[in-house]
Design an enzyme around this catalytic site. Sequence first.
Site, PDB file in Angstrom:
ATOM      1  N   CYS A   1       0.871  -1.174   0.000  1.00 24.18           N
ATOM      2  CA  CYS A   1       0.000   0.000   0.000  1.00 24.18           C
ATOM      3  C   CYS A   1       0.907   1.222   0.000  1.00 24.18           C
ATOM      4  CB  CYS A   1      -0.907  -0.012   1.225  1.00 24.18           C
ATOM      5  SG  CYS A   1      -2.134   1.305   1.240  1.00 24.18           S
TER       6      CYS A   1
ATOM      7  N   CYS B   1      -9.267   6.089  -5.504  1.00 26.85           N
ATOM      8  CA  CYS B   1      -8.405   6.560  -4.423  1.00 26.85           C
ATOM      9  C   CYS B   1      -8.471   8.075  -4.341  1.00 26.85           C
ATOM     10  CB  CYS B   1      -6.955   6.113  -4.641  1.00 26.85           C
ATOM     11  SG  CYS B   1      -5.844   6.620  -3.313  1.00 26.85           S
TER      12      CYS B   1
END
Length: 429
Positions: free
Chosen positions: A160, A354
């Site tokens: 991530c 995102c």
Amino acid sequence: MAHIVVLGAGLGGVPMALEARKHARKTDTITVISDSATFHFTPSNPWVAVDWRRPDQIKVELEPMFAKKKIDFIHSAATKLRPEDNSIELANGETVTYDYLAICTGPELAFDEIEGLGPHNGFTQSVCHVDHAEAAKPVWDEFVKDPGPVIVGAVQGASCFGPAYEFAMILETDLRRRKIRDQVPMTFVTSEPYIGHLGLDGVGDTKGLLESEMRNRHIKWITSARVTKVEDGLMHVEEVAEDGTVAKTHELPFKYSMMLPPFRGIPTLRGIEGLVNPRGFVIVDENQRNPAYPNIYGIGVCIAIPPVGNYAVPVGVPKTGFMIESMVVAAARNLRAVMDGEAPTNVATWNAVCIADFGDGGVAFVAMPQIPPRNVNWAAEGKWVHIAKEAFESYFMSKVRHGTGEPFYEKAAFDMLGIHKVKPKASDQ
């Protein structure tokens, strides 16, 4: 009557429990097991670390919320999964049996894989957990009194990268507001092969957008980086060439550092043949079911996804909120189908949305599907992204407080793109 157990109560586990309740029969029981009594909104952790949020602002007590939805809750860590017996042993001494299990645990943060890494017996901070972010705040408070070099990034094996970019930019924004930015050299260190890769081979022009942000904010970077060791105030980094050889070594001094760690599966699952891969991540098919144990489903960061490319330094694939949301919906619908004696046909879309906040702006992107090649490959930047992130936090926290499972990411993606409908896969029709 079936007993459905959800292991984990984070960004995957809470939506999974609520979605399972929506699709299950009235006679089915649902139990959530978590080592935390609260849900915490992980995307806001960077704000906690610089005192832009208090921890209590991004937490929700789980038991009363679940009780309203007729979902049982057990606050205890799981110590051993026995899939051959359909049972889970807990740290509190209980053994819970299940008919169906949804594993939504997230990863274990493998700070121990690099000497000196992490907030526990190490020299770097973390924003992966709200407790880490809370512990990082007083360290930052002391740093700004006597500033110096800062290193932010993600080490080899991280899966991530968005929070690392967010945190670097948020720190830079905070330093400017304090009028001490000129006293702080900043370096971004990442295992990615290029800035803006994000574990996804980029989305839209994330390479150009993020490199531009770095230049405008005077943040230097090192890519294809392998962190070998961290000492108090000194990080040892190897810059790796495409053929795997070490092209350059760096000894980087720092007074403050936040590095995202490697991810691996939790100890409860590791080593169970057929259930997990060598790193302990849950193996699932396109219906989110484990092939060896079809009554076990995997959702979120805990599942195994092959990397996008074969790189000299390991770069994991992120499991974003949209992707997790689609896994939850598919798994809950497949659970009901199986209980009704039907074949599971629902497939997660694995799209990505995102919203990366940079403190005074940010970058948003939409990838459909998340892993290329894509039908939609879009990225944009602007001050509106910071406002959108705050709105998203408020919305999602309200969803959890009230126990509502309405999908958010798909609607947000369509609104950003100005579209209203995407043709579903044949397996979804």
